[in-house]
Motif scaffolding. Structure first.
Motif, PDB file in Angstrom:
ATOM      1  N   ALA A   1     -19.507  33.394 -25.009  1.00 11.93           N
ATOM      2  CA  ALA A   1     -19.200  34.659 -25.572  1.00 11.93           C
ATOM      3  C   ALA A   1     -20.461  35.002 -26.582  1.00 11.93           C
ATOM      4  N   ASP A   2     -21.113  33.873 -27.297  1.00 12.90           N
ATOM      5  CA  ASP A   2     -22.204  34.267 -27.915  1.00 12.90           C
ATOM      6  C   ASP A   2     -23.340  34.923 -27.137  1.00 12.90           C
ATOM      7  N   ARG A   3     -23.620  34.333 -26.035  1.00  9.69           N
ATOM      8  CA  ARG A   3     -24.651  34.893 -25.013  1.00  9.69           C
ATOM      9  C   ARG A   3     -24.247  36.410 -24.558  1.00  9.69           C
ATOM     10  N   GLU A   4     -23.065  36.619 -24.160  1.00 14.65           N
ATOM     11  CA  GLU A   4     -22.615  38.048 -23.629  1.00 14.65           C
ATOM     12  C   GLU A   4     -22.616  38.979 -24.760  1.00 14.65           C
ATOM     13  N   ALA A   5     -22.158  38.557 -26.135  1.00 14.25           N
ATOM     14  CA  ALA A   5     -22.315  39.600 -27.160  1.00 14.25           C
ATOM     15  C   ALA A   5     -23.693  39.932 -27.531  1.00 14.25           C
ATOM     16  N   GLU A   6     -24.584  38.858 -27.774  1.00 20.26           N
ATOM     17  CA  GLU A   6     -25.828  39.049 -28.061  1.00 20.26           C
ATOM     18  C   GLU A   6     -26.466  39.891 -26.961  1.00 20.26           C
ATOM     19  N   GLN A   7     -26.299  39.730 -25.786  1.00 21.62           N
ATOM     20  CA  GLN A   7     -26.967  40.551 -24.811  1.00 21.62           C
ATOM     21  C   GLN A   7     -26.618  42.032 -25.138  1.00 21.62           C
ATOM     22  N   LEU A   8     -25.238  42.451 -25.219  1.00 23.58           N
ATOM     23  CA  LEU A   8     -24.774  43.459 -25.404  1.00 23.58           C
ATOM     24  C   LEU A   8     -25.536  44.387 -26.777  1.00 23.58           C
ATOM     25  N   ILE A   9     -25.453  43.488 -27.541  1.00 21.97           N
ATOM     26  CA  ILE A   9     -25.870  44.167 -29.041  1.00 21.97           C
ATOM     27  C   ILE A   9     -27.202  44.317 -29.016  1.00 21.97           C
ATOM     28  N   THR A  10     -28.163  43.407 -28.324  1.00 20.23           N
ATOM     29  CA  THR A  10     -29.633  43.736 -28.231  1.00 20.23           C
ATOM     30  C   THR A  10     -29.876  45.043 -27.589  1.00 20.23           C
ATOM     31  N   ARG A  11     -29.106  45.220 -26.236  1.00 18.70           N
ATOM     32  CA  ARG A  11     -29.407  46.521 -25.395  1.00 18.70           C
ATOM     33  C   ARG A  11     -29.214  47.488 -26.214  1.00 18.70           C
ATOM     34  N   ARG A  12     -27.923  47.675 -27.007  1.00 19.46           N
ATOM     35  CA  ARG A  12     -27.727  48.990 -27.640  1.00 19.46           C
ATOM     36  C   ARG A  12     -28.432  49.067 -28.845  1.00 19.46           C
ATOM     37  N   LEU A  13     -28.996  48.001 -29.761  1.00 22.76           N
ATOM     38  CA  LEU A  13     -29.813  48.311 -30.846  1.00 22.76           C
ATOM     39  C   LEU A  13     -31.040  48.740 -30.394  1.00 22.76           C
ATOM     40  N   ARG A  14     -31.581  48.217 -29.251  1.00 19.48           N
ATOM     41  CA  ARG A  14     -33.031  48.721 -28.823  1.00 19.48           C
ATOM     42  C   ARG A  14     -32.897  50.270 -28.526  1.00 19.48           C
ATOM     43  N   GLU A  15     -31.716  50.590 -27.934  1.00 20.63           N
ATOM     44  CA  GLU A  15     -31.517  52.142 -27.705  1.00 20.63           C
ATOM     45  C   GLU A  15     -31.552  52.770 -28.811  1.00 20.63           C
ATOM     46  N   LEU A  16     -31.089  52.280 -29.940  1.00 16.39           N
ATOM     47  CA  LEU A  16     -31.041  52.837 -31.161  1.00 16.39           C
ATOM     48  C   LEU A  16     -32.354  53.080 -31.638  1.00 16.39           C
ATOM     49  N   LEU A  17     -33.078  51.922 -31.768  1.00 19.63           N
ATOM     50  CA  LEU A  17     -34.459  51.800 -32.513  1.00 19.63           C
ATOM     51  C   LEU A  17     -35.177  50.898 -31.570  1.00 19.63           C
TER      52      LEU A  17
END
Length: 267
Positions: free
Chosen positions: A40-56
């Motif tokens: 869960a840690d790893r999957e959540a971080e991957q999701l958040i990382t991708r979305r944050l990079r799209e934002l900034l």
């Protein structure tokens, strides 16, 4: 501010909450002695990382990414802007089925935390802070009232896990001046909001990993409290191993008094 909050909530709903009290065999690992990580840690971080990079599109310093490649944390000192991500703050609680865990992110510009987000999935509570603009819980402005003048009425946390035995003994002896002292909730993402909300008066942390402390430090500071190193230097996120010791308190006067007591300098 709202978009990042949505990203954390959505990643939590997709990767974290379905596994709470439902982790399968093999979904919990030890990444270092005494340090757990889950799928869960790893999957959540991957999701958040991708979305944050799209934002900034700036570097993302995530707890699990840095565990795999420690050099990633250097971006905090070399890049003009960096995202910080803690996909599950309080993984040990999460694994044990305890509700004290949070999903957190922060934006750091020129070495200062300028925005922060904390999502507490079990209670469904969202905290956010923006440098110079304030702190909020579920959209309501937070302002931490000053605490009682007398230390014997204060409620604090002494996070002693990473203290050497001699220092721990000294601090415990000095801390008898306070009314109530506990070890804490094993999650900075629960403890900082509790202080901002008035449920705690001060916290002494020792190890200060940036993804653990950048979000909460800004939340408390913007609510009227103080988060500073023991020499009085305001907290700034740094790569792991740079500096230890961080005192967080409800107001400046309490911070000074608590620091003097803990360091044995009280008159």
């Amino acid at each position: 501010m709202e978009k990042v909050a949505e990203i954390l909530v959505e990643a939590s709903a997709a990767a974290v909450e379905p596994r709470f009290r439902a982790l399968a065999t093999g979904e919990v690992m030890e990444k270092a002695p005494g340090e757990l990580v889950t799928v869960a840690d790893r999957e959540a971080e991957q999701l958040i990382t991708r979305r944050l990079r799209e934002l900034l599109p700036v570097p993302v310093v995530g707890e699990e990414a840095v565990s795999a490649d420690p050099d990633l944390a250097r971006a905090l000192g070399s890049e003009p802007a960096v995202w910080l991500v803690d996909p599950i703050d309080g993984t040990g609680n999460f694994v044990a089925g305890r509700p004290e865990f949070a999903v957190m992110a922060a934006l750091v510009r020129d070495g200062r935390t300028v925005a922060a987000w904390i999502w507490q999935p079990v209670s469904g509570t969202a905290y956010a802070a923006e440098l110079g603009s304030g702190a909020w819980r579920d959209g309501q402005r937070l302002h931490r009232e000053a605490s009682a003048d007398l230390p014997e009425k204060w409620h604090g946390l002494l996070k002693s896990r990473f203290l050497d035995p001699a220092t721990h003994h000294q601090l415990q002896a000095r801390a008898r001046a306070f009314g109530r002292l506990e070890e804490g909730l094993r999650s900075a993402g629960m403890e900082y909001p509790l202080l901002a909300d008035g449920g705690l008066d001060f916290i002494l942390y020792w190890r200060t990993l940036p993804w653990d402390h950048a979000p909460g430090s800004l939340l408390v500071s913007e609510a009227g409290g103080v988060s500073a190193r023991l020499d009085g230097t305001p907290y700034r996120p740094e790569p792991p191993g740079c500096e230890d010791g961080l005192l967080v308190a409800a107001d400046p006067a309490m911070w000074e008094r608590a620091r003097d007591i803990l360091l044995g300098q009280a008159g």
